[in-house]
Design an enzyme around this catalytic site. Sequence first.
Site, PDB file in Angstrom:
ATOM      1  N   ASP A 201       0.827  -1.198   0.000  1.00  0.00           N
ATOM      2  CA  ASP A 201       0.000   0.000   0.000  1.00  0.00           C
ATOM      3  C   ASP A 201       0.867   1.256   0.000  1.00  0.00           C
ATOM      4  O   ASP A 201       1.881   1.324   0.714  1.00  0.00           O
ATOM      5  CB  ASP A 201      -0.892  -0.026   1.262  1.00  0.00           C
ATOM      6  CG  ASP A 201      -1.915   1.077   1.300  1.00  0.00           C
ATOM      7  OD1 ASP A 201      -2.722   1.177   0.357  1.00  0.00           O
ATOM      8  OD2 ASP A 201      -1.913   1.853   2.264  1.00  0.00           O
ATOM      9  N   GLU A 243       1.381  -0.424  -5.125  1.00  0.00           N
ATOM     10  CA  GLU A 243       0.434   0.646  -5.401  1.00  0.00           C
ATOM     11  C   GLU A 243       1.237   1.941  -5.451  1.00  0.00           C
ATOM     12  O   GLU A 243       1.650   2.464  -4.413  1.00  0.00           O
ATOM     13  CB  GLU A 243      -0.637   0.735  -4.304  1.00  0.00           C
ATOM     14  CG  GLU A 243      -1.666   1.812  -4.601  1.00  0.00           C
ATOM     15  CD  GLU A 243      -2.378   2.350  -3.367  1.00  0.00           C
ATOM     16  OE1 GLU A 243      -3.525   2.813  -3.522  1.00  0.00           O
ATOM     17  OE2 GLU A 243      -1.792   2.335  -2.277  1.00  0.00           O
TER      18      GLU A 243
END
Length: 566
Positions: A201, A243
Amino acid sequence: MIDDLWYKNGVIYCLSVGTYMDANGDGIGDFSGLLRRLDYLHGLGITAIWLMPFQPSPNRDDGYDISDYYDVDPRYGTLGDFVEFTHGCQQRGIRVIIDLVVNHTSDQHDWFRSARRSKDSPYRDWYVWSDKKPANANTGMVFPGVQKSTWTRDKQAGAWYFHRFYDFQPDLNTSNPHVQAEILKIMGFWIQLGVSGFRMDAVPFVIATKGASRRKPVEQYDMLRSFREFLQWRQGNAIILAEANVLPETDMEYFGRDGDRMHMMFNFHVNQHLFYALASADTKPLAKALTATKPRPATAQWGLFLRNHDELDLGRLSKPQRETVFEAFGADKSMQLYDRGIRRRLAPMLGGDRRRIELAYSVMCTLPGTPVIRYGDELGMGDNLDLPERGCARTPMQWSTEPHAGFTESDRPCVPVIDNGPYGYEHVNAAKQRRDPNSMLNWTERIVRMRKEVPEVGWGDFRVIASRNPAILIIRYDWRNNSVLFVHNFAEKPLEISFNVGLPDDAGNLLVNLLTEDHSRADEAGRHKLLMEAYGYRWYRVGGLDYLLKRSDIDTMEPRTRRQSS
């Protein structure tokens, strides 16, 4: 090598444990329920499951505020249930990728509780502090309009702490070697329990230098190499899917020029231009985006997606392009989020038009990279705009016409199931679509199977074939003496098109349609003429279906030139 790099030609399916299947009747999905649905996922043909966060959490941000990295949230089960799940996946040849959320923790994490108690805490330097309010405290918010600042004063600590996201998510000081060592330990723990990789993330924030004195953060790309090296030693075929919504010119910094950093990255640049093409029927900017993101190491791969669990971020588009997409897919303010995106699911964005939904998925599956499917999109699930922020597209999976869509026996599901309108579970559910050979579910299953049979997309080199009409996108892939070609019509009307495959001699004279019996032969000038229906798509194999007999065992630079049999 082909088998080792499993992610190059996989199909990834993203889901949240808490909204997928509830086995114990408490209204919250759990690993026992997910285990019972593995045969459904196996039948769909996906090769990997990406799990959103399931670790213990106060759950103020859908689990992205983690309070313990080494356990399962009791609402979802136990570590034993998790291992049973990963074992069930291994039995079915499905790999498991989990979210790795290490840019920040929950403010309820023991590390932060210790850090705020005393300046002498061993965890004090695990977070980012300032004795006075930094001058840039009101800039850099991830959630503008909802989030007021990136620095908050903590009374107990007597200092300000940095949080790129919400104030209950204090940032970890990822420059601290102790924090970096802990991240490796977290990865090693879950690898030991059967995980094949991580979706990391907010990677640009993870590797950025942080602190009140930092006017402009500096990316510490070598940190990515240390993550990669650890995985290679611990489990050679484990991956990191990053990401990182960054500009194309920095892509290679994340992949590593020698392919020694991130294995995969989500291609946000192509995603945004794909939605512009869907909104405007102009594929030229999409073709430019494909060219801009083409450079990558041979072992690296893009993750291609339509919608994910967040809003559709349009920040990389020009203002006129962004306004075009907003007007087409999210004109109402209730559909928009954070001044940059659209928070809807794919089917309602496209007006429930099956032709457009199929077109979008056909394009995603044939762009260079590995497709990532969001749970429920294989059914054409809708959204609930009454739910706040990103929650509108995170409703429970719709399994059947049973109460609460067969998701739970509880009268109080954790999130309301969509129960009215055209996307209500009475109309949109897996059981009903399983019985309909022409359903979205069965179409998706067929397209997933066919995507796995064209490894040229995952492994090969691509070329965008010129077309006079901007609504038409033609891409050819070449790999190991084989070629495939895909044609898509983004226009709402039928179009006649003519093109040359672009291979030497007569190698491109025959195009065998992989989805229907509608094959194509070139004319004497070597050009193919097609009538493309509105939102139409074609998947072609160049030459005959004896391509496996012609496939080379090694990569060759030149596409084949031999005459193809029919």
